[in-house]
Design a protein around this motif. Structure first.
Motif, PDB file in Angstrom:
ATOM      1  N   ARG A 494       0.975  -1.266   0.292  1.00 47.29           N
ATOM      2  CA  ARG A 494       0.095  -0.323  -0.057  1.00 47.29           C
ATOM      3  C   ARG A 494       0.800   1.700  -0.441  1.00 47.29           C
ATOM      4  NH1 ARG A 494      -4.765   1.018   1.458  1.00 47.29           N
ATOM      5  NH2 ARG A 494      -5.369   4.073   1.205  1.00 47.29           N
ATOM      6  N   ASN A 498       1.988   4.550  -2.993  1.00 48.22           N
ATOM      7  CA  ASN A 498       1.417   5.438  -2.486  1.00 48.22           C
ATOM      8  C   ASN A 498       2.437   5.843  -3.179  1.00 48.22           C
ATOM      9  OD1 ASN A 498      -1.026   4.829  -1.604  1.00 48.22           O
ATOM     10  ND2 ASN A 498      -0.610   4.778   0.581  1.00 48.22           N
ATOM     11  N   GLU A 501       1.899   6.500  -7.028  1.00 50.35           N
ATOM     12  CA  GLU A 501       1.670   7.401  -7.258  1.00 50.35           C
ATOM     13  C   GLU A 501       2.188   8.825  -7.185  1.00 50.35           C
ATOM     14  OE1 GLU A 501      -2.901   8.389  -6.391  1.00 50.35           O
ATOM     15  OE2 GLU A 501      -1.859   6.423  -5.253  1.00 50.35           O
ATOM     16  N   GLU A 502       3.003   8.992  -5.897  1.00 48.83           N
ATOM     17  CA  GLU A 502       2.882  10.330  -5.717  1.00 48.83           C
ATOM     18  C   GLU A 502       3.981  11.030  -6.340  1.00 48.83           C
ATOM     19  OE1 GLU A 502       3.498  14.293  -3.611  1.00 48.83           O
ATOM     20  OE2 GLU A 502       1.911  12.414  -3.698  1.00 48.83           O
TER      21      GLU A 502
END
Length: 1044
Positions: A494, A498, A501-502
């Motif tokens: 997870r 994240n 994605e950032e």
């Protein structure tokens, strides 16, 4: 010395005075059983005589002591005389008996003989005497026997000494009556012959004493005394063993043992009985019993072997000696999110109990000697006794249960500490954690918790040792560690997602900045927005992106220790870290590009302003051309030209807005175009006038050539007046404009020549001329409105058109092709006065007809209000006043309309309606009259007593009641007034009911008058009777209700 002081010493003397009747072994060894019994009998007689003498001596001693105490005692006061109720004879006898019984029971008794106790103990099997608590248990049982013996002796003494009196209060004193004859020994010998016969029968049939049987017993002892079916001595030495291996080994041992026994012991037994001397001394008729005895001996030997084997196995599980306990392999496993033992406790217990069952199944198919010799199939009864199996099963279960407490505790420790990893708690906790908003540090802390738990689990011992269990925990450890690692990976995936994605978002934002900065703007607005955007990015956006890149770098340092990045992820992170260095050259290129775009936009704006000025000049010339428009037939074209010009003005207006917007963006002064505003003001009067004239022309065309009967004089006149006012208003506006132009012309006339002045004065305004023409057309059309009003009257019917046709001499009835233009061409002006009179009459007839239909339609929504009368289930009318009011009003209106001279065309209809209303009024009057009398009489005639006393009136009332209920049922079904009163024969039925009710009332009044003569003191007897009847009816209804 008192009696209480002597008691204990006497008791001790009695218990020590008699020794058990046991003879020396040197004497008893040389005597026969009969001599032993005789000596015992004589010894008992001597003890009995000694006991009697001791009792007599003790009684005399106590008597002398009592008499001596009595002699030295003070005289006893006399017994007071008590009432008979307090000291009756029965009470005295009961008290005396209880006192004497207590004294007798307190005397000492002869103790039980020691020989009897020893004989009892010899009857108990030795196996039941062994054990930790068995000796204590035997002592307790002997104590109970001694206590019961002494109690029985005391009861016997009481029976021999006392007789229980037959008095009240001694029912609970259970003392059996004394025997009728004295008890003693019977020295007769009637049983001697039967004893001798039984002894001879035993000697002849007791095959156990046969020499062959002795040899058989020796064979069994030699084969089985030190032999067991399964050798349990090496179980512990084999180390941990699994349940299946144990079952296999035991089964194999049992099979081998069975084979060995059949090949050795059984063969010797068979060989023994194949010899002729084995049956020496056995009679032919005793052969069957002899072989039965052989089978029984063999069965007992095998059963004993099986029993000893089972006991040896059970002894391994002795809780006091755990050194012999077999060691079983067990494992803790994790399967389908569940921690459990393998094998399970039940499987382990079944495997251990299987050994008992398997031992019991061994040697179950041994043929009897007789069946082997004779070729039969009968087998020995070698089944292990059920009580042995039950004992072994219960003992083993308890031992298993006790020995599994340690593994169970160890397992529960696992469950308590790590069960949340597999029971869904960890899964729910992770899902709840992911559903909430948490920081990167909170995620890493949670992940580290699972990693720490994984290390802790893997550090636990692989095997746990217990007295009976060797517990392997490796599978459970690996499963729990895998679960902890899985949850950590879920959280890790997870935050890695994240992070990815950032990073992608940062790269996309830098790409968007680059694309926006280097894009050539197409408009001035886009250029200004781009400049503002880049300015904002330079001041704030870049700083935010740098902070986000720094945070991503910190997270990456954590991931490098615990996570393996893919090559594409590494490349993506490197791209994000290099963007801050690549962005500055892009900003420099953007500044140069924006400067070029700004210069280009300024040049385009100047060109747009010049182009707009040229367009406004053209529009001004086009508006001036409207002053020359004067042809009414070209009005459609004028409106089209006007719309095209308006569209061009609107486009010019939009262009001005665009120019002003760009000037604002370039921070220029806003340009003003007053010529455009003037154009809007100039074109507005022409727009209104041209549209109004076109609308008039279309309306006139519709009225003159449209469907004639659809015309309405009133609405037509209103529209014509509206057209006239609006066009007149527009005409005045143009006149004012003309005057203004003339005033300006006068101011500049001094600069004009005489010819120009004359031309301007004589030149007329075309627009005003056009307005005047239209106004004249409207005035001319207005003269036709009376004709429309006369002929297009909604009240005109065929008879009216026939009257008009008779006046002119031909048919004037309009059809679908009739128009106003055709009517006007017939030149009917001379007849209009006559036509008007006919039209006025038609209007009045139409108003009367409309009023009549309105009255009829009113009754569609008027209904009777009904309600159920008490508990009769019958409806009655209520609130009829409004209906009667409407009836009276409409009857009056109908009679007034009949008096009008214009009612003749539908005089028949109005008469029928009047008759219908009058009939409804009569029906309602009769209806209410019947209802009033029915409500008065119904409580009376509901009484059976009244029906018996007034049979004729009761029969009439039943007829009325039946009619009334039918009428009200029909009314309740559809309560509309017109429907309810349309029932055939309703008025006649109601009138008939009223006649019957009048007769009933006469009979009732006569009945009441007759009763009143019997009660002259009650002048209002009839009212009193009515109240009584109603009260009785109410009571009857209430009683019926309570019963239901």
């Amino acid at each position: 010395m008192s009696h209480s002081d002597v008691g204990p010493s006497n008791k001790k003397t009695l218990r020590t005075s008699f020794l058990p009747t046991v003879l020396p072994s040197s004497v008893t060894s040389d005597m026969s059983p009969l001599q032993n019994k005789l000596l015992t009998y004589r010894r008992c007689n001597e003890q009995q005589k000694m006991l009697n003498q001791l009792l007599i001596d003790r009684a005399l001693k106590v008597y002398h002591l009592s008499m001596e105490e009595k002699y030295h005692r003070d005289p006893v006061p006399p017994i007071p005389e008590l009432p008979s109720t307090m000291n009756s004879e029965q009470k005295q006898r009961r008290a005396n008996y209880l006192f004497m019984k207590k004294r007798v029971q307190s005397n000492p008794v002869v103790p039980i003989q020691q020989q009897w106790l020893m004989s009892m103990l010899t009857l108990v099997p030795q196996s039941l005497m062994e054990g930790k608590d068995r000796q204590l248990l035997a002592e307790n049982l002997l104590g109970e026997i001694i206590k019961d013996y002494e109690m029985s002796i005391r009861r016997c003494v009481v029976r021999n000494v006392l007789i229980k009196p037959d008095v009240k209060g001694l029912e609970d004193e259970e003392e059996a009556p004394l025997p009728s004859l004295p008890l003693g020994l019977d020295f007769s010998r009637p049983w001697h012959n039967s004893f001798i016969q039984a002894k001879n029968r035993i000697f002849s049939n007791l095959h156990i004493l046969h020499p062959t049987m002795t040899t058989l017993l020796d064979f069994g002892y030699a084969a089985f005394s030190t032999f067991l079916i399964v050798d349990f001595s090496s179980f512990r030495l084999k180390g941990p063993i699994d349940c299946e291996s144990l079952k296999t080994d035991v089964s194999l041992s049992c099979s081998k043992a069975e084979e060995k026994i059949l090949n050795t012991w059984y063969q010797r037994v068979v060989s023994l009985f194949t010899q002729k001397k084995s049956l020496n001394g056995v009679k032919l008729d005793q052969v069957d019993s002899f072989y039965n005895c052989v089978g029984t001996l063999m069965s007992n030997q095998v059963k004993e072997l099986l029993r000893r084997t089972v006991e040896a196995f059970v002894k391994l599980f002795d809780p006091e000696d755990r050194n012999c306990l077999p060691l079983f392999k067990m494992a803790l496993t994790l399967d389908e999110k569940k921690m459990e033992f393998y094998p399970s406790f039940q499987d382990l217990e079944e495997a251990i109990l299987f050994i008992v069952n398997r031992i019991g199944q061994t040697l179950q198919n041994i043929q009897t000697v007789r069946s082997w010799l004779m070729g039969g199939t009968a087998a020995l009864d070698t089944e292990l006794p059920n009580h042995v199996i039950v004992w072994a099963t219960s003992t083993l279960k308890k031992s298993i249960r006790d020995n599994l407490e340690g593994p169970k505790e160890y397992f529960e420790n696992y469950v308590e500490r790590y069960g949340w990893l597999v029971d869904g708690t960890a899964q729910a906790r992770v899902e709840r954690f992911e559903a909430e908003e948490h920081s990167f540090d909170e995620y890493t802390a949670f992940i580290d918790e699972f990693f720490t738990l994984k290390k802790e689990i893997l550090s636990l011992p692989e095997v746990a040792h217990f007295p009976m269990i060797c517990l392997n925990c490796e599978d459970l450890k690996q499963g729990l560690a895998s679960n902890a690692n899985t949850f950590a990976k879920m959280l890790m995936d997870r935050i890695v997602a994240n992070h990815r994605e950032e990073i992608e978002k940062i790269c996309r934002e830098f790409e968007a900045i680059k694309e926006r900065a280097l894009k050539v703007p197409e408009t001035t607005e886009e250029m200004v927005e781009t400049i503002a955007y880049i300015k904002k990015i330079k001041t704030k956006g870049i700083q935010d992106l740098l902070l986000r890149i720094k945070e991503c770098s910190r997270q990456m340092n954590y991931f490098l220790d615990v996570f393996l990045f893919a090559p594409e992820d590494i490349a993506l992170n490197a791209t994000a870290l290099l963007w801050p260095k690549k962005i500055n050259p892009i900003f420099d290129e953007h500044d140069h590009l924006m400067e070029q775009s700004k210069r280009k936009g300024e040049q385009e704006l100047i060109h747009k302003c010049e182009k707009l000025m040229v367009e406004l000049d053209k529009l001004t010339r086009s508006v001036t051309e409207f002053e020359e428009y004067s042809e009414l037939d070209c009005m459609q074209q004028y409106v089209a030209d006007l719309r095209a010009l308006q569209k061009r003005i609107q486009e010019a207006d939009e262009t001005v807005v665009l120019i002003n917007k760009e000037e604002t963006l370039l921070e220029w002064k806003l340009s003003d175009f007053p010529l455009l505003k003037n154009l809007k003001v100039e074109i507005e009067p022409y727009q209104k006038l041209f549209h109004l004239i076109l609308k008039w022309q279309r309306a006139e065309k519709r009225w003159m050539d449209g469907t004639f009967l659809e015309l309405n004089g009133e609405s037509m006149e209103a529209e014509v007046d509206e057209f006239f006012r609006e066009i007149h208003k527009a005409s005045r506006l143009f006149q004012q404009k003309q005057k203004k132009i003339q005033q300006e012309w006068k101011k500049t006339s001094q600069h004009r020549s005489v010819e120009e002045k004359t031309e301007e004065e004589t030149k007329a305004n075309p627009t005003l001329t056009m307005c005047s023409s239209v106004l004249e057309q409207i005035k001319d059309f207005k003269e036709n409105i009376p004709t429309v009003t006369i002929f297009c009257n909604p009240g005109m019917r065929t008879r009216h058109w026939q009257q008009m046709s008779n006046i002119v001499g031909y048919d004037l009835t309009p059809d679908s092709g009739t128009t106003l233009r055709k009517i006007l061409k017939q030149n009917l002006a001379p007849y209009l006065e006559e036509f008007e009179a006919i039209s006025v009459g038609a209007s009045k007839e139409f108003s009367l007809e409309k009023a009549m239909h309105t009255m009829m339609e009113t009754w569609d929504s008027i209904s009777f209000n009904t309600s159920v009368y008490h508990e009769t289930g019958t409806h009655i009318l209520s609130a009829v006043d409004d209906i009667q009011s409407v009836l009276d009003d409409q009857i009056t209106k109908t009679q007034t309309m009949r008096g009008s001279p214009f009612i003749k065309p539908f005089d028949k209809e109005i008469k029928e309606w009047e008759n219908h209303l009058i009939q409804i009024q009569e029906i309602i009057d009769e209806w209410l009259k019947v209802q009033a009398q029915w409500l008065y009489l119904e409580p009376i005639f509901s009484s059976e007593d009244i029906m018996r006393q007034m049979p004729e009136e009761g029969r009439l009332f039943q007829t009325v009641d039946r009619y009334w209920r039918d009428i009200m049922k029909y009314c309740a079904k559809d309560p509309r007034v017109l429907v309810a009163t349309s029932l055939i024969g309703l008025l006649e039925k109601l009138q008939n009911c009223n006649e019957l009710l009048d007769k009933i009332m006469k009979g009732l009044n006569a009945y009441l008058e007759k009763k009143r003569l019997f009660f002259p003191r009650y002048p209002s007897f009839s009212c009193l009777m009515m109240k009584c009847w109603r009260s009785c009816r109410r009571l009857r209804i209430l009683s019926e209700f309570s019963l239901t």
